[in-house]
Design an enzyme around this catalytic site. Structure first.
Site, PDB file in Angstrom:
ATOM      1  N   ARG A 255      -8.455  11.420  -6.628  1.00 54.40           N
ATOM      2  CA  ARG A 255      -9.423  10.593  -5.903  1.00 54.40           C
ATOM      3  C   ARG A 255     -10.822  11.218  -5.898  1.00 54.40           C
ATOM      4  NH1 ARG A 255     -12.543   8.847  -2.714  1.00 54.40           N
ATOM      5  NH2 ARG A 255     -12.257   7.681  -0.796  1.00 54.40           N
TER       6      ARG A 255
ATOM      7  N   LYS B  82       0.870  -1.185   0.000  1.00 50.61           N
ATOM      8  CA  LYS B  82       0.000   0.000   0.000  1.00 50.61           C
ATOM      9  C   LYS B  82       0.905   1.232   0.000  1.00 50.61           C
ATOM     10  CE  LYS B  82      -4.127   1.973   2.135  1.00 50.61           C
ATOM     11  NZ  LYS B  82      -3.784   3.366   2.031  1.00 50.61           N
TER      12      LYS B  82
ATOM     13  N   LYS C 109      -7.709  -3.418   2.858  1.00 52.29           N
ATOM     14  CA  LYS C 109      -6.436  -2.797   3.266  1.00 52.29           C
ATOM     15  C   LYS C 109      -6.094  -3.184   4.691  1.00 52.29           C
ATOM     16  CE  LYS C 109      -8.828   1.470   4.409  1.00 52.29           C
ATOM     17  NZ  LYS C 109      -8.904   2.901   4.419  1.00 52.29           N
TER      18      LYS C 109
HETATM   19  P1  AMP Z   1      -7.457   4.579   2.138  1.00 57.66           P
HETATM   20  O1  AMP Z   1      -7.247   5.878   1.434  1.00 57.66           O
HETATM   21  O2  AMP Z   1      -6.754   4.474   3.437  1.00 57.66           O
HETATM   22  O3  AMP Z   1      -8.917   4.193   2.178  1.00 57.66           O
HETATM   23  O4  AMP Z   1      -6.787   3.416   1.262  1.00 57.66           O
HETATM   24  C1  AMP Z   1      -7.134   3.160  -0.052  1.00 57.66           C
HETATM   25  C2  AMP Z   1      -6.156   3.884  -0.953  1.00 57.66           C
HETATM   26  O5  AMP Z   1      -4.892   3.242  -0.948  1.00 57.66           O
HETATM   27  C3  AMP Z   1      -6.537   3.859  -2.410  1.00 57.66           C
HETATM   28  O6  AMP Z   1      -7.494   4.858  -2.681  1.00 57.66           O
HETATM   29  C4  AMP Z   1      -5.222   4.139  -3.102  1.00 57.66           C
HETATM   30  O7  AMP Z   1      -5.037   5.532  -3.238  1.00 57.66           O
HETATM   31  C5  AMP Z   1      -4.168   3.663  -2.098  1.00 57.66           C
HETATM   32  N1  AMP Z   1      -3.315   2.543  -2.569  1.00 57.66           N
HETATM   33  C6  AMP Z   1      -1.992   2.478  -2.357  1.00 57.66           C
HETATM   34  N2  AMP Z   1      -1.473   1.364  -2.864  1.00 57.66           N
HETATM   35  C7  AMP Z   1      -2.497   0.669  -3.442  1.00 57.66           C
HETATM   36  C8  AMP Z   1      -2.588  -0.563  -4.138  1.00 57.66           C
HETATM   37  N3  AMP Z   1      -1.528  -1.331  -4.348  1.00 57.66           N
HETATM   38  N4  AMP Z   1      -3.811  -0.949  -4.589  1.00 57.66           N
HETATM   39  C9  AMP Z   1      -4.910  -0.182  -4.367  1.00 57.66           C
HETATM   40  N5  AMP Z   1      -4.875   1.006  -3.707  1.00 57.66           N
HETATM   41  C10 AMP Z   1      -3.683   1.435  -3.248  1.00 57.66           C
END
Ligand code: AMP
Length: 577
Positions: A268, A248, A418
């Protein structure tokens, strides 16, 4: 249809907080519009969203408060001082012009007003300031007070009808079919193109079948798929079985559209950010040979001397309007590509594995785009190992992906899960909170103008923000000053209609800014409205909340963590290892 009638619909919408009533009012408007051959339904949709076009087209009027004041003076023949004083008192130029104007209708149609507003937004070059002031003054002189109020609010980007996308979608379904049954296909089409005007136009001109068969359009952003959370590696494997695990990356998400030689990059929250990242544009043209492509990845700044990826606080400096070339030299970007949505055909309905295969064949060699490595895991232990490795590499955690998962536009489901690094508390992820007000605080903080923030999460069902934390920790003095300045631009006189709160901050602000918040755990609390069902029941609150110096500029208020996610996290706490 006259703009005067539309203004009355807006007034009816504004005067009710009830979603069902709003749905009825909007459905009545859409039905009427669909039967009027002289009306473009798209124009009504965009205007009721407070824009002239879908928001990803970034149309702005660029009119400052000063300019607007001058136009109101021109339109009402009232002294500037009176306009200014009244604004200071009521804090809304829409109401100011409504109070001061006494004009009888010139019967402008919706199309007339839409055309004039479009012209106004297109003025540029020398003498633009005087031109805009005069043009708006004349427009406001030919409308009734109620019409003028909404025109001014649209120009200021503050229509404030309190109607969100879900209500718009329900209303379209009611207008077309007399019930809510078409909400799903309409929402799916909207998620695939982010243009509600287009969806409405197709619905009323070509019928529901075309909406059900709706496909991705290269050049229209797709609402991004989101990741769900689970408590740990075992829960992930239990939920989705054998899966792919990727690092991530902690940068910003980009959705890149290649239309022949034209490149568009969306953030986003679907802002067109192409001009900010020239290397993504160049990299895409060099590394992708297919004609029409849509892919997604996370952009991260790196140190050009060592090649090492830099932290989010550095990467985020690349999100800027000016000084792009020099910043690019200092902190160039790499884009870790993690999904492919279109490669000359729509592949959003293909499985993750199939999309990865396409991705590997489409992304060629080069310095900017790099396919995010993925490893297949079968057991919690294997997943745990990659998670630890990722943290050692300086990543935020991992994202586990279901092998047969399709790309669900706008959906947060278990196709992606995640897992972020945990810290002392029970809560192993940050929460994205919307600021809705602030307190002045005491002592030094009071002298800085801000002591703590009142924050909310989003109740998607009721389209309302509910309080979850009062945050005073984690903010440095410099940040307190920065926040105060930032919030000054969105402060309002009374509690915004879309906020549900028992607490009363010193200053209310429009829900706009999203910040990332860390907390030890989620607790039950009587003072917060998040998850509160009856007055006597407790809501949910964050224990020891603190900011992590991360303003989520890539998220709109409605993209904040939801009440349902908070309840899920609360239920997950006890089960964590
Ligand atoms: P969050 O913003 O904490 O909800 O986490 C989701 C976000 O992680 C996504 O919107 C992406 O911007 C980010 N992200 C980073 N690495 C990845 C990955 N390998 N696959 C999908 N999303 C990722």
């Amino acid at each position: 249809m006259k703009f005067k009638e539309l203004a009355v619909y807006f007034q009816r919408l504004e005067s009710t907080p009830k979603r069902l009533e709003m749905t009825d009012i909007l459905a009545e408007l859409f039905k009427k519009a669909a039967h009027d051959k002289k009306v473009n339904i798209e124009e009504i949709i965009y205007l009721s969203q407070g824009h002239l076009l879908p928001s990803f087209k970034n149309i702005e009027f660029q009119m400052s408060e000063k300019l607007l004041q001058k136009s109101i003076v021109l339109a009402t023949d009232k002294p500037g001082k009176l306009v200014e004083d009244m604004f200071q008192k009521i804090g809304d130029y829409g109401k100011v012009v409504q109070n001061l104007s006494d004009i009888d209708s010139k019967n402008l149609s919706i199309a007339d007003v839409y055309k004039k507003l479009t012209e106004l937004s297109g003025f540029f070059g020398s003498g633009v300031v005087a031109k805009k002031t005069e043009y708006l003054g004349i427009l406001l002189k030919s409308t009734t007070p109620l019409e003028a109020k909404y025109i001014v609010r649209i120009i200021m980007g503050k229509l404030r009808l309190g109607v969100g996308d879900p209500t718009h979608l329900d209303s379209l379904s009611f207008a077309y079919n007399g019930d809510k049954s078409l909400r799903k296909p309409l929402e799916r089409a909207y998620n695939l193109c982010c243009d509600l005007g287009l969806v409405a136009k197709i619905l009323f001109s070509e019928g529901i079948k075309r909406i059900e068969d709706f496909e991705v359009i290269v050049g229209c952003p797709i609402r991004m798929a989101l990741a769900a959370r689970l408590a740990g590696a075992s829960e992930i494997i239990e939920k989705i079985g054998t899966c792919a695990v990727e690092a991530k990356y902690d940068g910003f998400r980009c959705q890149v559209h290649k239309i022949g030689n034209e490149i568009q990059v969306y953030s986003r929250n679907l802002e067109n950010t192409t001009h900010m990242f020239p290397e993504i544009k160049e990299g895409t043209l060099v590394q992708i040979k297919n004609k029409n492509v849509i892919y997604e990845g996370e952009a991260i700044a790196y140190d050009p001397r060592t090649g090492e990826c830099l932290p989010f606080q550095t990467t985020v400096q690349r999100k800027r309007k000016h000084g792009i070339e020099s910043m690019r030299k200092q902190f160039p970007l790499k884009l870790f590509v993690f999904d492919m949505l279109y490669a000359d055909v729509d592949i959003t309905n293909k499985s993750y594995e199939q999309r990865r295969e396409v991705m590997a064949s489409v992304i060629g060699k080069g310095n900017v785009l790099e396919v995010s490595p993925a490893r297949i895991v079968k057991t919690p232990q294997e997943l745990e190992n990659i998670f630890e490795e990722s943290l050692l590499d300086g990543r935020e955690g991992i994202v586990a992906k279901r092998l047969d998962g399709t790309y669900k536009a706008g959906g947060r489901n278990f196709n992606w899960i995640k897992l972020k690094s945990s810290y002392s508390g029970e809560l192993n992820d940050t929460i994205d909170c919307v600021i809705v007000g602030y307190y002045f605080g005491k002592g030094l903080r009071a002298s800085l103008g801000l002591g703590s923030l009142l924050t909310c999460v989003y109740d998607k069902k009721d389209e309302i923000f509910k309080t979850i934390a009062k945050i005073g920790s984690g903010l440095t003095d410099a940040e307190l000053v920065k926040f105060r300045k930032m919030l000054e631009t969105v402060k309002v006189k009374t509690k915004p209609a879309k906020v549900d709160s028992i607490l009363e901050p010193d200053v209310w602000v429009e829900p706009k800014y999203v910040i990332e918040v860390q907390a030890d755990e989620i607790t039950r609390s009587p003072v917060h409205t998040c998850g509160k069902v009856h007055d006597k029941d407790p809501g949910y609150a964050l224990r020891f909340p603190r900011t992590v110096d991360k303003i989520r500029e890539d998220k709109d208020a409605e993209d904040a963590t939801t009440v349902n996610e908070i309840i899920n996290l609360f239920n997950m706490q006890g089960r964590k290892k």
